[in-house]
Write a protein that holds these residues in place. Structure first.
Motif, PDB file in Angstrom:
ATOM      1  N   GLU A 252       0.813  -1.212   0.000  1.00 54.98           N
ATOM      2  CA  GLU A 252       0.000   0.000   0.000  1.00 54.98           C
ATOM      3  C   GLU A 252       0.847   1.264   0.000  1.00 54.98           C
ATOM      4  O   GLU A 252       0.554   2.233  -0.700  1.00 54.98           O
ATOM      5  CB  GLU A 252      -0.924  -0.013   1.210  1.00 54.98           C
ATOM      6  CG  GLU A 252      -1.900   1.160   1.247  1.00 54.98           C
ATOM      7  CD  GLU A 252      -2.873   1.067   2.407  1.00 54.98           C
ATOM      8  OE1 GLU A 252      -3.640   2.017   2.614  1.00 54.98           O
ATOM      9  OE2 GLU A 252      -2.848   0.041   3.118  1.00 54.98           O
ATOM     10  N   GLN A 253       1.930   1.264   0.778  1.00 59.50           N
ATOM     11  CA  GLN A 253       2.783   2.441   0.849  1.00 59.50           C
ATOM     12  C   GLN A 253       3.462   2.722  -0.491  1.00 59.50           C
ATOM     13  O   GLN A 253       3.564   3.876  -0.935  1.00 59.50           O
ATOM     14  CB  GLN A 253       3.847   2.259   1.951  1.00 59.50           C
ATOM     15  CG  GLN A 253       4.731   3.495   2.168  1.00 59.50           C
ATOM     16  CD  GLN A 253       3.918   4.720   2.535  1.00 59.50           C
ATOM     17  OE1 GLN A 253       3.064   4.674   3.412  1.00 59.50           O
ATOM     18  NE2 GLN A 253       4.167   5.828   1.851  1.00 59.50           N
ATOM     19  N   GLU A 254       3.917   1.653  -1.154  1.00 56.09           N
ATOM     20  CA  GLU A 254       4.565   1.827  -2.461  1.00 56.09           C
ATOM     21  C   GLU A 254       3.582   2.393  -3.488  1.00 56.09           C
ATOM     22  O   GLU A 254       3.952   3.242  -4.305  1.00 56.09           O
ATOM     23  CB  GLU A 254       5.116   0.481  -2.947  1.00 56.09           C
ATOM     24  CG  GLU A 254       6.347   0.006  -2.172  1.00 56.09           C
ATOM     25  CD  GLU A 254       6.786  -1.378  -2.596  1.00 56.09           C
ATOM     26  OE1 GLU A 254       8.006  -1.605  -2.690  1.00 56.09           O
ATOM     27  OE2 GLU A 254       5.914  -2.233  -2.840  1.00 56.09           O
TER      28      GLU A 254
END
Length: 317
Positions: free
Chosen positions: A192-194
């Motif tokens: 999700e962060q990427e």
């Protein structure tokens, strides 16, 4: 499943049914070894194609309902069912891609019973599906008495294997079709962060991207999705603004007839007469002292349209 005696008598009397067989080739792209497909070896000595290499495969079943009617299983359902039964992998139908199909005369599949082999011929339709592995579900040799463990192999390894006829005949084509899959989109799992760190494409970047011919990466796909979301929001914002503009213009043109009255009297007339009135509606609803229109004080243009004629739309004062 319904079985039939594969004999000449049955064929003459239309009792010998044509058969369908599906083969699923599950594939992946390894970071070091490249494209690989999932295979196992047939190890049951009493089964056809003993010692040959295969993917998940099986027959399309024929079921009989409560009324005695035969229902043919779809090839997609058969591919998903056989893969689950033989490897424990659950396939998603929308990712299942049929790449090849051929109908041939067969004596081998569904071995004939109680009749001579030369009489036991029938049509069998063979179909090949490809499916991208999700890197989550590990294949399991669920039928260990029939097949060996599932292993992954490159094209360079496969060309030297003793494949079942359907795969042997189409091995080049299968890897070609799998290659098209990866040429279109470079599959990569992102957390999700990427995904959040990826910026939307700009309009200039999108115009350049449209000319791209090489493979598309996962990052680019996410950037396009974000660009699409931004474009959609802008379209909705402009659509709302256009609605408001039309409302203002319609209200203006619909009340323009008030210019034929004195400024101090316009509110009183507007309370009695709606937007875009006919000349008759003005004469009947406006007090005589307001109706200067009857005295030809103003020059005006009447535009007739639709079922409602003599609607006052434009004025030249």
């Amino acid at each position: 499943m319904t079985f039939y005696n594969n004999c000449a008598y049955c064929r003459r009397n239309n009792q010998l049914k044509d058969r369908r067989l599906v083969q699923v080739v599950i594939f992946r792209r390894d970071s070091t070894r490249g494209i690989q497909i999932m295979l196992s070896q047939r190890i049951h000595p009493d089964k056809p194609y003993f010692n040959m290499i295969q993917g998940t495969r099986g027959k399309v079943n024929v079921y009989t309902d409560n009324n005695g009617h035969e229902i043919l299983e779809t090839e997609e359902d058969a591919a998903m069912r056989e893969t689950l039964e033989e490897s424990g992998i659950i396939l998603e139908e929308e990712k299942l891609q049929k790449i090849w199909s051929e109908t041939v005369l067969s004596q081998l599949e569904w071995t004939a019973r109680r009749c001579n082999v030369q009489d036991a011929t029938y049509n069998v339709t063979l179909s090949i599906f490809i499916y991208p592995w999700d890197w989550i579900q590990e294949p399991i040799a669920t039928e260990s008495d029939k097949s060996s463990d599932w292993t992954w192999h490159t094209f360079q390894e496969v060309i030297f294997m003793n494949l079942i006829p359907m795969l042997q005949k189409n091995q080049d084509f299968i890897f070609q079709e799998i290659g098209k899959y990866f040429n279109y989109c470079e599959i990569e799992s992102l957390d999700e962060q990427e995904e959040n760190d990826i910026s939307s494409l700009t309009e200039k970047e999108f115009n350049t991207f449209k000319k791209k011919t090489e493979k598309v990466t996962t990052q680019e796909i996410i950037a396009i999705e974000k660009y699409k979301k931004g474009v959609t929001l802008e379209i909705n914002r402009l659509r709302g603004r256009l609605t408001r503009i039309n409302k203002y213009l319609n209200n203006y043109y619909g009340r323009k007839y008030l210019q034929i009255f004195d400024f101090k009297d316009r509110n009183k007339v507007a309370e009695k007469v709606n937007c875009l009135p006919t000349l008759e509606e003005i004469r009947h609803n406006a007090p005589t002292k307001y109706s200067k229109i009857q005295n030809n004080v103003y020059r005006y243009i009447v535009h007739e349209t639709g079922d409602k004629k003599n609607i006052l739309r434009q004025l030249k004062i």
